[in-house]
Design an enzyme around this catalytic site. Sequence first.
Site, PDB file in Angstrom:
ATOM      1  N   ASP A 178      34.852 -29.324 -29.568  1.00 38.81           N
ATOM      2  CA  ASP A 178      35.790 -28.480 -28.838  1.00 38.81           C
ATOM      3  C   ASP A 178      37.064 -29.229 -28.442  1.00 38.81           C
ATOM      4  OD1 ASP A 178      36.252 -25.958 -26.902  1.00 38.81           O
ATOM      5  OD2 ASP A 178      36.692 -27.805 -25.806  1.00 38.81           O
ATOM      6  N   VAL A 222      37.185 -23.273 -26.714  1.00 44.55           N
ATOM      7  CA  VAL A 222      37.183 -22.987 -28.154  1.00 44.55           C
ATOM      8  C   VAL A 222      35.756 -22.789 -28.649  1.00 44.55           C
ATOM      9  CG1 VAL A 222      37.746 -23.908 -30.431  1.00 44.55           C
ATOM     10  CG2 VAL A 222      39.381 -24.147 -28.563  1.00 44.55           C
ATOM     11  N   ASP A 223      34.823 -23.589 -28.155  1.00 44.44           N
ATOM     12  CA  ASP A 223      33.420 -23.376 -28.502  1.00 44.44           C
ATOM     13  C   ASP A 223      32.960 -21.986 -28.085  1.00 44.44           C
ATOM     14  OD1 ASP A 223      32.705 -25.682 -29.833  1.00 44.44           O
ATOM     15  OD2 ASP A 223      31.935 -26.707 -28.068  1.00 44.44           O
ATOM     16  N   VAL A 224      33.327 -21.580 -26.882  1.00 43.70           N
ATOM     17  CA  VAL A 224      32.920 -20.262 -26.391  1.00 43.70           C
ATOM     18  C   VAL A 224      33.525 -19.158 -27.261  1.00 43.70           C
ATOM     19  CG1 VAL A 224      33.081 -18.658 -24.451  1.00 43.70           C
ATOM     20  CG2 VAL A 224      32.564 -21.068 -24.034  1.00 43.70           C
ATOM     21  N   GLY A 238      31.720 -19.023 -30.494  1.00 44.04           N
ATOM     22  CA  GLY A 238      30.408 -18.409 -30.324  1.00 44.04           C
ATOM     23  C   GLY A 238      30.486 -16.900 -30.229  1.00 44.04           C
TER      24      GLY A 238
END
Length: 399
Positions: free
Chosen positions: A147, A175-177, A180
């Site tokens: 991220d 960014v990971d969220v 996802g």
Amino acid sequence: MSDQSRSSEPPLAGIRVVDLSRVLAGPYCTMVLADLGADVIKVERPQGGDETRAWGPPFADGESAYYLSVNRSKRSCAIDLGEPEGRELALELCARADAVVENFRTGGAERLGVGYEQVRERNPEVVYCSITGFGSDRDPPDRPGYDFVAQAESGLMSITGPAEGPPYKVGVALVDVLAGIHAAAAVAAGLKGGRGAHLEVPLLDSGLAGLVNVAQGALVTGEEPGRHGNAHPSIVPYQDFPAASGRLAVAAPNDGLFRRLCRTLGREELADDERFRTNPDRVRNRTELIPELEASFAERGAKEWVEILSAAGVPAGEVRSVPGALRSAADAGRPATVTVRHPTAGEVELVGSPIWGAGTREAGPPPLLGEHTAEVLGELGRSNAEIVRLAERGVVALR
């Protein structure tokens, strides 16, 4: 929330998802799918499991808060994919799944025998989602991504922070969220299609898509967007202000709301000032307007201003701490958390799904490493004796 407000048959009930991912983007994706009713089998390494199990402190009786945050309502099956028997077990799981989610470096799943083509050969209708760092079509194709690096390379850091000084990352792995959530939507759409699919969601593209109007502004003007701290580049006022006590966030994104704000503050002359009559005027002259508003907001505390402005229909809120925000949500009548009974940590409070109402299920605890290995392998037809022998050889781990 009452039990009646949740559907007894969530939309993904009966769907099985094999989760070969770890850390955040992939587990967040599969947690959303689990919230919507999917049976998510989290495949982990027997030695240590998902890396986030060790990412702490803080810990809740040995369970890391990081791991707990993105793994509710799943089953853990600990399999060593480095062992031929382990690869075969994982492939068999994938062959019986409706969807598979992985976030190995490009080519990693193939080397472990659970790549898309290897799974599709046994399961032609599988929805297979790969979450990558920078996209398998970009050079170099196997570039690893986290991220923080994606925030840097997507431009997100360049627009975050005060105007003066270095760029900042967002305070959570945003960014990971985003990746996802995009992956969960893509998998759900693929499942509805019913024909199978190979989907890819890169962190970089998720970060770029998350720039929305800022990226579009750069495309339209060809100019580098600036940093505005807590202010907005295209709307004024749309920022936080110091109050007599605390800080206040105020959003007046159109001319009608600005006039209402000025009337509530007893500063009607600001709305009539030709420098501030329209939003483009206010953006051009923000350095003259903001000190005037700051002087008015300094007369009362943030909590009082929220009550006054909300009664007048002007969007406003207190700038809260994280514990304060969680308490406030509960005090307002709908908690943002759920309490689950964890097998070793006892009662654990988790941030719950933001999807409420019909179509979701009650949250279950994040699983212990290998907690469901025997159960899952039993569903594949393995006998207790076979499972014990696999565990003795280190191919799987049992809890």
